[in-house]
Scaffold this active site. Structure first.
Site, PDB file in Angstrom:
ATOM      1  N   HIS A   7       0.827  -1.210   0.000  1.00 35.76           N
ATOM      2  CA  HIS A   7       0.000   0.000   0.000  1.00 35.76           C
ATOM      3  C   HIS A   7       0.862   1.261   0.000  1.00 35.76           C
ATOM      4  O   HIS A   7       2.038   1.217   0.340  1.00 35.76           O
ATOM      5  CB  HIS A   7      -0.975   0.044   1.188  1.00 35.76           C
ATOM      6  CG  HIS A   7      -0.327   0.031   2.546  1.00 35.76           C
ATOM      7  ND1 HIS A   7      -0.063  -1.124   3.233  1.00 35.76           N
ATOM      8  CD2 HIS A   7       0.102   1.039   3.353  1.00 35.76           C
ATOM      9  CE1 HIS A   7       0.492  -0.825   4.398  1.00 35.76           C
ATOM     10  NE2 HIS A   7       0.611   0.493   4.496  1.00 35.76           N
ATOM     11  N   HIS A  79       3.926   7.099   3.817  1.00 38.81           N
ATOM     12  CA  HIS A  79       4.867   5.989   3.639  1.00 38.81           C
ATOM     13  C   HIS A  79       4.418   5.053   2.532  1.00 38.81           C
ATOM     14  O   HIS A  79       3.282   5.117   2.076  1.00 38.81           O
ATOM     15  CB  HIS A  79       5.082   5.214   4.948  1.00 38.81           C
ATOM     16  CG  HIS A  79       3.875   4.486   5.468  1.00 38.81           C
ATOM     17  ND1 HIS A  79       3.013   5.034   6.381  1.00 38.81           N
ATOM     18  CD2 HIS A  79       3.396   3.243   5.212  1.00 38.81           C
ATOM     19  CE1 HIS A  79       2.056   4.155   6.668  1.00 38.81           C
ATOM     20  NE2 HIS A  79       2.259   3.060   5.960  1.00 38.81           N
ATOM     21  N   GLU A 130       7.679   1.063   5.042  1.00 35.97           N
ATOM     22  CA  GLU A 130       7.142   0.010   5.913  1.00 35.97           C
ATOM     23  C   GLU A 130       7.358  -1.328   5.232  1.00 35.97           C
ATOM     24  O   GLU A 130       7.164  -1.444   4.022  1.00 35.97           O
ATOM     25  CB  GLU A 130       5.628   0.256   6.121  1.00 35.97           C
ATOM     26  CG  GLU A 130       4.945  -0.785   6.990  1.00 35.97           C
ATOM     27  CD  GLU A 130       3.442  -0.523   7.173  1.00 35.97           C
ATOM     28  OE1 GLU A 130       2.860   0.253   6.381  1.00 35.97           O
ATOM     29  OE2 GLU A 130       2.875  -1.095   8.110  1.00 35.97           O
TER      30      GLU A 130
HETATM   31 CO    CO Z   1       1.195   1.269   6.311  1.00 31.92          CO
END
Ligand code: CO
Length: 134
Positions: A7, A79, A130
């Site tokens: 994502h 992020h 991440e």
């Molecule tokens: Co995230």
């Protein structure tokens, strides 16, 4: 080591407006808001055919999203999340390469109930990264 883009997360100052934009104007499939107290965020998932966008809104005191929005009042990309098969092996490989892992260096359970880690933006061209064990 690096797998799919899981994502892209966008911090938003007005969650209702962002949901309306993605759901009504852009015609995307949008989840109900989900509170993640451990991460200080309320998350809305936008499902795209090949990945997801996550809208992040501050939750509670000392939310990391609150300080991001103070620097970026209109919101912005917060992020990127990449999938890895083995998060401990990925962490150790990145640390050996000089990358800094945020927090205590151990995976936490993320919004998808899977182990996640965050890596220092200064080690990734100014982008908070991440990792999620897929
Ligand atoms: Co995230």
């Amino acid at each position: 080591m690096l797998g799919r883009l899981n994502h892209v997360a966008i911090a938003v100052p007005d969650l209702d407006a962002a949901v309306a934009l993605y759901r009504d104007t852009m015609g995307a499939k949008v989840s109900p808001p989900q509170d993640e107290p451990d991460h200080g965020v309320t998350v809305v998932f936008i499902e795209l055919p090949n990945t997801k966008v996550e809208l992040l809104y501050p939750l509670g005191e000392n939310s990391p999203i609150q300080s991001f929005l103070e620097k970026n009042p209109a919101g912005g990309i917060h992020h990127m999340c990449y999938e890895v098969e083995d998060i401990i092996a990925a962490r150790d490989r990145l640390k050996a390469g000089g990358a800094r892992v945020l927090g205590d260096g151990n995976p936490k359970i993320g919004a998808h109930k899977k182990p996640v880690l965050f890596l220092h933006p200064k080690d990734f061209q100014g982008t908070l990264v991440e990792l999620e064990q897929a």
